[in-house]
Design a protein around this motif. Sequence first.
Motif, PDB file in Angstrom:
ATOM      1  N   LYS A 125      38.744  27.401  41.924  1.00  0.00           N
ATOM      2  CA  LYS A 125      38.783  27.897  43.303  1.00  0.00           C
ATOM      3  C   LYS A 125      39.418  29.278  43.362  1.00  0.00           C
ATOM      4  O   LYS A 125      38.908  30.193  44.031  1.00  0.00           O
ATOM      5  CB  LYS A 125      39.566  26.916  44.182  1.00  0.00           C
ATOM      6  CG  LYS A 125      39.623  27.317  45.651  1.00  0.00           C
ATOM      7  CD  LYS A 125      40.371  26.263  46.467  1.00  0.00           C
ATOM      8  CE  LYS A 125      40.439  26.660  47.946  1.00  0.00           C
ATOM      9  NZ  LYS A 125      41.155  25.615  48.739  1.00  0.00           N
TER      10      LYS A 125
ATOM     11  N   LEU B 106      39.702  31.472  40.871  1.00  0.00           N
ATOM     12  CA  LEU B 106      38.844  32.440  40.184  1.00  0.00           C
ATOM     13  C   LEU B 106      37.674  32.869  41.068  1.00  0.00           C
ATOM     14  O   LEU B 106      37.268  34.039  41.052  1.00  0.00           O
ATOM     15  CB  LEU B 106      38.327  31.848  38.874  1.00  0.00           C
ATOM     16  CG  LEU B 106      39.386  31.569  37.794  1.00  0.00           C
ATOM     17  CD1 LEU B 106      38.742  30.936  36.568  1.00  0.00           C
ATOM     18  CD2 LEU B 106      40.128  32.832  37.408  1.00  0.00           C
ATOM     19  N   LYS B 107      37.133  31.938  41.852  1.00  0.00           N
ATOM     20  CA  LYS B 107      36.050  32.288  42.765  1.00  0.00           C
ATOM     21  C   LYS B 107      36.543  33.245  43.843  1.00  0.00           C
ATOM     22  O   LYS B 107      35.859  34.220  44.192  1.00  0.00           O
ATOM     23  CB  LYS B 107      35.463  31.027  43.404  1.00  0.00           C
ATOM     24  CG  LYS B 107      34.547  30.239  42.478  1.00  0.00           C
ATOM     25  CD  LYS B 107      33.936  29.042  43.198  1.00  0.00           C
ATOM     26  CE  LYS B 107      32.960  28.295  42.296  1.00  0.00           C
ATOM     27  NZ  LYS B 107      32.370  27.107  42.975  1.00  0.00           N
TER      28      LYS B 107
ATOM     29  N   GLN C 253      39.124  35.352  43.657  1.00  0.00           N
ATOM     30  CA  GLN C 253      39.353  36.656  43.034  1.00  0.00           C
ATOM     31  C   GLN C 253      38.032  37.371  42.749  1.00  0.00           C
ATOM     32  O   GLN C 253      37.894  38.577  42.994  1.00  0.00           O
ATOM     33  CB  GLN C 253      40.136  36.478  41.739  1.00  0.00           C
ATOM     34  CG  GLN C 253      41.578  36.053  41.920  1.00  0.00           C
ATOM     35  CD  GLN C 253      42.313  35.993  40.600  1.00  0.00           C
ATOM     36  OE1 GLN C 253      41.972  36.663  39.635  1.00  0.00           O
ATOM     37  NE2 GLN C 253      43.343  35.158  40.547  1.00  0.00           N
ATOM     38  N   SER C 254      37.080  36.616  42.224  1.00  0.00           N
ATOM     39  CA  SER C 254      35.783  37.217  41.884  1.00  0.00           C
ATOM     40  C   SER C 254      35.088  37.764  43.121  1.00  0.00           C
ATOM     41  O   SER C 254      34.521  38.867  43.096  1.00  0.00           O
ATOM     42  CB  SER C 254      34.888  36.184  41.200  1.00  0.00           C
ATOM     43  OG  SER C 254      35.429  35.787  39.959  1.00  0.00           O
ATOM     44  N   GLU C 255      35.126  37.015  44.215  1.00  0.00           N
ATOM     45  CA  GLU C 255      34.483  37.455  45.454  1.00  0.00           C
ATOM     46  C   GLU C 255      35.174  38.681  46.040  1.00  0.00           C
ATOM     47  O   GLU C 255      34.527  39.525  46.679  1.00  0.00           O
ATOM     48  CB  GLU C 255      34.471  36.309  46.466  1.00  0.00           C
ATOM     49  CG  GLU C 255      33.487  35.205  46.088  1.00  0.00           C
ATOM     50  CD  GLU C 255      33.685  33.932  46.888  1.00  0.00           C
ATOM     51  OE1 GLU C 255      34.641  33.866  47.691  1.00  0.00           O
ATOM     52  OE2 GLU C 255      32.877  32.984  46.703  1.00  0.00           O
TER      53      GLU C 255
ATOM     54  N   ILE D 160      28.551  35.109  43.702  1.00  0.00           N
ATOM     55  CA  ILE D 160      29.458  34.574  42.687  1.00  0.00           C
ATOM     56  C   ILE D 160      29.185  33.086  42.513  1.00  0.00           C
ATOM     57  O   ILE D 160      29.040  32.355  43.487  1.00  0.00           O
ATOM     58  CB  ILE D 160      30.933  34.780  43.096  1.00  0.00           C
ATOM     59  CG1 ILE D 160      31.203  36.247  43.432  1.00  0.00           C
ATOM     60  CG2 ILE D 160      31.866  34.275  42.005  1.00  0.00           C
ATOM     61  CD1 ILE D 160      30.995  37.207  42.284  1.00  0.00           C
ATOM     62  N   SER D 161      29.104  32.645  41.273  1.00  0.00           N
ATOM     63  CA  SER D 161      28.824  31.243  41.005  1.00  0.00           C
ATOM     64  C   SER D 161      29.591  30.794  39.767  1.00  0.00           C
ATOM     65  O   SER D 161      30.038  31.618  38.968  1.00  0.00           O
ATOM     66  CB  SER D 161      27.318  31.045  40.797  1.00  0.00           C
ATOM     67  OG  SER D 161      27.007  29.693  40.565  1.00  0.00           O
ATOM     68  N   LYS D 162      29.749  29.491  39.616  1.00  0.00           N
ATOM     69  CA  LYS D 162      30.329  28.929  38.398  1.00  0.00           C
ATOM     70  C   LYS D 162      29.170  28.575  37.477  1.00  0.00           C
ATOM     71  O   LYS D 162      28.357  27.710  37.797  1.00  0.00           O
ATOM     72  CB  LYS D 162      31.152  27.681  38.729  1.00  0.00           C
ATOM     73  CG  LYS D 162      31.708  26.971  37.500  1.00  0.00           C
ATOM     74  CD  LYS D 162      32.383  25.658  37.895  1.00  0.00           C
ATOM     75  CE  LYS D 162      32.787  24.856  36.665  1.00  0.00           C
ATOM     76  NZ  LYS D 162      33.359  23.535  37.030  1.00  0.00           N
TER      77      LYS D 162
ATOM     78  N   ASN E 210      29.324  35.173  37.085  1.00  0.00           N
ATOM     79  CA  ASN E 210      30.098  33.969  36.810  1.00  0.00           C
ATOM     80  C   ASN E 210      31.548  34.172  37.242  1.00  0.00           C
ATOM     81  O   ASN E 210      32.167  35.185  36.902  1.00  0.00           O
ATOM     82  CB  ASN E 210      30.048  33.663  35.310  1.00  0.00           C
ATOM     83  CG  ASN E 210      30.484  32.257  34.977  1.00  0.00           C
ATOM     84  OD1 ASN E 210      31.309  31.668  35.650  1.00  0.00           O
ATOM     85  ND2 ASN E 210      29.912  31.711  33.909  1.00  0.00           N
ATOM     86  N   CYS E 211      32.119  33.213  37.960  1.00  0.00           N
ATOM     87  CA  CYS E 211      33.505  33.355  38.420  1.00  0.00           C
ATOM     88  C   CYS E 211      34.491  33.419  37.257  1.00  0.00           C
ATOM     89  O   CYS E 211      35.585  33.986  37.399  1.00  0.00           O
ATOM     90  CB  CYS E 211      33.884  32.221  39.368  1.00  0.00           C
ATOM     91  SG  CYS E 211      33.949  30.574  38.610  1.00  0.00           S
TER      92      CYS E 211
ATOM     93  N   ILE F  98      36.117  37.015  35.805  1.00  0.00           N
ATOM     94  CA  ILE F  98      37.302  37.721  36.277  1.00  0.00           C
ATOM     95  C   ILE F  98      38.478  37.556  35.315  1.00  0.00           C
ATOM     96  O   ILE F  98      39.473  38.287  35.394  1.00  0.00           O
ATOM     97  CB  ILE F  98      37.685  37.249  37.702  1.00  0.00           C
ATOM     98  CG1 ILE F  98      38.624  38.255  38.389  1.00  0.00           C
ATOM     99  CG2 ILE F  98      38.302  35.867  37.667  1.00  0.00           C
ATOM    100  CD1 ILE F  98      38.022  39.591  38.658  1.00  0.00           C
TER     101      ILE F  98
END
Length: 222
Positions: A112, A114-115, A117-119, A142-144, A161-162, A165
Amino acid sequence: LTKRRTSRHIRLRVAHDGTPNVSLPYWLSYKTALTFVLSKQDWIIQQKNNRTTSEPAHGQRVGKTHFLTLKPVDKVQIRTKIIGNEAIVYHPASLDANDIKIKTAVSKLIVKVLKIQSENLLPQRLEQLAHVHDFTYSKVKISKMRSRWGSCSSDKLITLNCFLIQLPWDLIDYVLMHELVHTKVLSHSDKFWESFIGVMPDAKQRRKRMKQFHPHIFSEPA
């Protein structure tokens, strides 16, 4: 075994959990691919033996901006919360930190974070690189993903990919530029690599460094 329209060669990699993954061109038979895998048995075993796994621990860094906190409390339920730059797992004091329930909660919370931060960070960086090098794309999401760092569709949708990051920024840039070049050249042909090296001269050197990383949760010390 996965057939890909953009593949020109058989590609074999061993995932972080030890699973061999093979991508192959559409025109190649599965039987030929299996024969290839069997010929690489010794290499696959060596790669599996080289895989080291470590569990997320209290105080470890999560991605670029957060830290993991395991907090024992007088409660019977496991709860998770993100406060500032802390990713907190509240767990019953009676449970050991290695309990499978706590590990599951930790993994879900880290993904969660990492998603998030990635977004917040990856689309900005992608836009900067696209502007500097004159690339255009339709959308970024962004996806896993289990085995790929990113992808680019024929309509220029870039998926990242998340887990990306967690990489050093120069390797994040490698993946972002890789997908941006795919907006003009979808295959991994000689033309693709010529275009890629044109905008990132050390792309092949960065590619070699990428091989030490795999899409999963990294356990990094604080």
